[in-house]
Write an enzyme that holds these catalytic residues in place. Structure first.
Site, PDB file in Angstrom:
ATOM      1  CD  GLU A  13      15.874   7.483  -4.553  1.00 13.74           C
ATOM      2  OE1 GLU A  13      15.275   8.315  -3.865  1.00 13.74           O
ATOM      3  OE2 GLU A  13      15.579   6.274  -4.571  1.00 13.74           O
ATOM      4  CB  THR A  71      -0.476   5.683  -2.779  1.00 16.88           C
ATOM      5  OG1 THR A  71       0.119   6.644  -1.906  1.00 16.88           O
ATOM      6  CG2 THR A  71      -1.642   5.002  -2.072  1.00 16.88           C
ATOM      7  N   GLY A  79       5.522   6.858   0.955  1.00 15.78           N
ATOM      8  CA  GLY A  79       6.157   8.159   1.194  1.00 15.78           C
ATOM      9  C   GLY A  79       7.647   7.929   1.340  1.00 15.78           C
ATOM     10  CG  ASP A  80       9.536   6.299  -1.749  1.00 12.59           C
ATOM     11  OD1 ASP A  80       8.970   7.289  -2.248  1.00 12.59           O
ATOM     12  OD2 ASP A  80       9.741   5.249  -2.379  1.00 12.59           O
ATOM     13  CG  ASP A 119      -5.091   1.905  -6.748  1.00 14.45           C
ATOM     14  OD1 ASP A 119      -3.922   1.482  -6.581  1.00 14.45           O
ATOM     15  OD2 ASP A 119      -5.362   2.876  -7.488  1.00 14.45           O
ATOM     16  CB  VAL A 162       5.460   1.038   1.508  1.00 14.81           C
ATOM     17  CG1 VAL A 162       6.485   0.663   0.447  1.00 14.81           C
ATOM     18  CG2 VAL A 162       5.382  -0.063   2.562  1.00 14.81           C
ATOM     19  NE  ARG A 182      15.265  -2.784  -0.657  1.00 16.36           N
ATOM     20  CZ  ARG A 182      14.688  -1.578  -0.765  1.00 16.36           C
ATOM     21  NH1 ARG A 182      13.396  -1.414  -0.595  1.00 16.36           N
ATOM     22  NH2 ARG A 182      15.417  -0.527  -1.027  1.00 16.36           N
ATOM     23  CB  SER A 235       8.963   1.478   4.758  1.00 14.07           C
ATOM     24  OG  SER A 235       9.545   1.100   3.539  1.00 14.07           O
ATOM     25  CB  VAL A 236      12.528   5.797   3.060  1.00 14.25           C
ATOM     26  CG1 VAL A 236      11.590   6.814   3.684  1.00 14.25           C
ATOM     27  CG2 VAL A 236      13.738   5.577   3.937  1.00 14.25           C
TER      28      VAL A 236
HETATM   29  P1  NAD Z   1       2.586   1.907  -8.832  1.00 18.17           P
HETATM   30  O1  NAD Z   1       2.551   3.182  -9.594  1.00 18.17           O
HETATM   31  O2  NAD Z   1       2.705   0.624  -9.577  1.00 18.17           O
HETATM   32  O3  NAD Z   1       1.273   1.810  -7.916  1.00 18.17           O
HETATM   33  C1  NAD Z   1       0.825   2.865  -7.111  1.00 18.17           C
HETATM   34  C2  NAD Z   1      -0.684   2.762  -6.962  1.00 18.17           C
HETATM   35  O4  NAD Z   1      -1.115   3.792  -6.041  1.00 18.17           O
HETATM   36  C3  NAD Z   1      -1.444   3.014  -8.273  1.00 18.17           C
HETATM   37  O5  NAD Z   1      -2.268   1.895  -8.562  1.00 18.17           O
HETATM   38  C4  NAD Z   1      -2.264   4.281  -7.994  1.00 18.17           C
HETATM   39  O6  NAD Z   1      -3.529   4.288  -8.649  1.00 18.17           O
HETATM   40  C5  NAD Z   1      -2.408   4.220  -6.482  1.00 18.17           C
HETATM   41  N1  NAD Z   1      -2.721   5.502  -5.840  1.00 18.17           N
HETATM   42  C6  NAD Z   1      -2.194   6.730  -6.109  1.00 18.17           C
HETATM   43  N2  NAD Z   1      -2.765   7.653  -5.297  1.00 18.17           N
HETATM   44  C7  NAD Z   1      -3.660   6.983  -4.506  1.00 18.17           C
HETATM   45  C8  NAD Z   1      -4.544   7.370  -3.463  1.00 18.17           C
HETATM   46  N3  NAD Z   1      -4.651   8.657  -3.100  1.00 18.17           N
HETATM   47  N4  NAD Z   1      -5.288   6.431  -2.858  1.00 18.17           N
HETATM   48  C9  NAD Z   1      -5.215   5.111  -3.234  1.00 18.17           C
HETATM   49  N5  NAD Z   1      -4.394   4.685  -4.230  1.00 18.17           N
HETATM   50  C10 NAD Z   1      -3.632   5.606  -4.853  1.00 18.17           C
HETATM   51  O7  NAD Z   1       3.779   2.065  -7.788  1.00 18.17           O
HETATM   52  P2  NAD Z   1       4.512   0.911  -6.950  1.00 18.17           P
HETATM   53  O8  NAD Z   1       5.696   0.385  -7.679  1.00 18.17           O
HETATM   54  O9  NAD Z   1       3.494  -0.042  -6.409  1.00 18.17           O
HETATM   55  O10 NAD Z   1       5.099   1.792  -5.755  1.00 18.17           O
HETATM   56  C11 NAD Z   1       4.219   2.367  -4.810  1.00 18.17           C
HETATM   57  C12 NAD Z   1       4.982   3.357  -3.951  1.00 18.17           C
HETATM   58  O11 NAD Z   1       5.920   2.668  -3.139  1.00 18.17           O
HETATM   59  C13 NAD Z   1       5.774   4.377  -4.755  1.00 18.17           C
HETATM   60  O12 NAD Z   1       5.566   5.640  -4.170  1.00 18.17           O
HETATM   61  C14 NAD Z   1       7.204   3.953  -4.596  1.00 18.17           C
HETATM   62  O13 NAD Z   1       8.110   5.024  -4.681  1.00 18.17           O
HETATM   63  C15 NAD Z   1       7.164   3.345  -3.209  1.00 18.17           C
HETATM   64  N6  NAD Z   1       8.217   2.358  -2.924  1.00 18.17           N
HETATM   65  C16 NAD Z   1       8.775   2.402  -1.694  1.00 18.17           C
HETATM   66  C17 NAD Z   1       9.749   1.480  -1.370  1.00 18.17           C
HETATM   67  C18 NAD Z   1      10.330   1.482   0.014  1.00 18.17           C
HETATM   68  O14 NAD Z   1      11.296   0.781   0.267  1.00 18.17           O
HETATM   69  N7  NAD Z   1       9.766   2.208   0.930  1.00 18.17           N
HETATM   70  C19 NAD Z   1      10.164   0.524  -2.310  1.00 18.17           C
HETATM   71  C20 NAD Z   1       9.535   0.484  -3.550  1.00 18.17           C
HETATM   72  C21 NAD Z   1       8.557   1.416  -3.847  1.00 18.17           C
END
Ligand code: NAD
Length: 353
Positions: free
Chosen positions: A64, A209, A234-235, A169, A232, A120, A300-301
């Protein structure tokens, strides 16, 4: 060399610089100061050029671009989201970004943004909770204990006053690592064996997650009155965490509706379902929490203005810390139109050597 000789130099903040910057400032101070810059920019929301991010989706993930401008500065972030990456030793989310001068179009900063995005996102979540959660919120469940999780915990401690964490987790090693990394930060931490257990007694529920599907991390019966949900993870289109029934019971706050309707939890709702814009609450134009029993949801997205604020904050720290290098990024011929001549002079110089 000419009088223009420094025009081609752009400060570059590497991953190593960013880590040193965070450690020098102190992570909780960093998160608090960054939150204040985000709030400043959200208060002047109407000044910004806004567009939903430009997403290139594939089977495995998304790449993106997130641009915005306040008329004086322009910023963009390049960011990916690939949930399968951690299995290959890569991050789910990596990013870098640029801040530029609108007046001449020249970049003023190039920065890593993988760490900065985690900071952020956490600062933004905590700002939302500061305005939406119950005033005495102390206990937070974090479901998903990956890369973002410790940053979320520390931002909620510094900005909201959270002191108890309940972690879950599906991968217990992620929970173990998160708890270990956060030890010594003054939290009471409980590692839980299910999301049901994690949400027991939580004032705030953070879902963070990573899974490229419509997941049900929280079902309706898990969310009691008065809870604030910080959703957070679901984005992306086709990637959500909450059961639709929770959305129907919640007061929903979003960053930029045209983007969140495509990417957020609210993609599950009708396109005209009423949601509230968080900037209006921060700017004092709209009330946040209505009552002690309201369920508030920050869907949050991640929006471009938060990255703009983060780049602006990092840039404000460069002179005092010196944590950057000068990058020879832009061509700067002696005579601006003699770009080809610059190449010829370089050839002549190389011939002499
Ligand atoms: P990551 O892969 O490092 O960690 C995700 C964790 O979720 C993993 O440890 C995984 O085992 C766990 N998980 C998966 N399915 C699960 C479930 N059903 N129940 C419990 N735990 C579960 O990813 P990250 O960098 O920590 O990012 C997490 C999420 O946040 C991603 O989807 C990412 O796209 C999103 N994100 C959103 C924003 C925002 O601004 N909203 C910013 C950054 C990341």
């Amino acid at each position: 060399m000419t009088a223009h000789s420094n025009l081609n130099i752009v400060p570059f903040v590497s991953v190593d610089h960013m880590m040193r910057l965070v450690l020098k400032v102190g992570i909780e101070t960093f998160l608090t100061e960054l939150a204040a810059v985000i709030e400043d920019d959200f208060r002047r929301w109407e000044q910004f050029d806004k567009t939903p991010r430009i997403a290139s989706h594939s089977k495995e993930g998304v790449i993106e671009l997130m641009p915005t401008s306040d008329g004086t500065l322009y910023g963009f972030k390049y960011v990916n989201g690939h949930p399968k990456n951690t299995k290959e030793g890569r991050q789910t989310v990596t990013a870098f970004g640029v801040l530029s001068d609108v007046g001449n179009g020249y970049p003023m900063l190039l920065s890593e943004m993988t760490i900065l995005t985690a900071l952020r996102t956490a600062a933004m979540s905590a700002v939302a909770a500061k305005h939406l959660a119950r005033a005495n919120a102390k206990t937070m469940a974090i479901i998903g204990n990956g890369a973002q999780s410790e940053f979320q915990a520390l931002a909620f401690k510094a900005i909201v006053g959270v002191s108890e964490l309940r972690l879950f987790d599906i991968d217990p090693s992620a929970t173990e690592r998160c708890a270990r990394n956060l030890a010594g930060n003054g939290f009471a931490i409980k590692s839980c064996s299910s999301s049901q257990e994690a949400v027991e007694g939580a004032d705030i529920i953070t879902t963070v997650t990573a899974d490229k599907q419509y997941a049900t991390i929280l079902s309706d019966n898990m969310v009691g009155p008065g809870v604030h949900i910080n959703a957070v993870g679901g984005d992306c289109p086709g990637k959500t965490e909450l059961h639709k029934d929770i959305l129907l019971r919640s007061d929903i706050f979003v960053e930029y509706p045209p983007q969140t309707r495509i990417e957020g939890e609210i993609q599950q709702l009708d396109a005209d379902y009423p949601v509230k814009e968080l900037w209006e609450v921060i700017a004092g134009k709209r009330e946040g929490r209505q009552s002690e029993r309201t369920i508030t949801l920050f869907d949050s997205v991640g929006f471009a203005i938060e990255d703009f604020s983060a780049l602006r904050y990092v840039r404000s720290k460069l002179q005092e810390t010196g944590l950057y290098v000068d990058l020879d990024l832009l061509a700067d011929p002696d005579e601006p139109r003699d770009l080809y001549g610059m190449l010829l002079r370089c050839e002549a110089k190389l011939g002499e050597a």
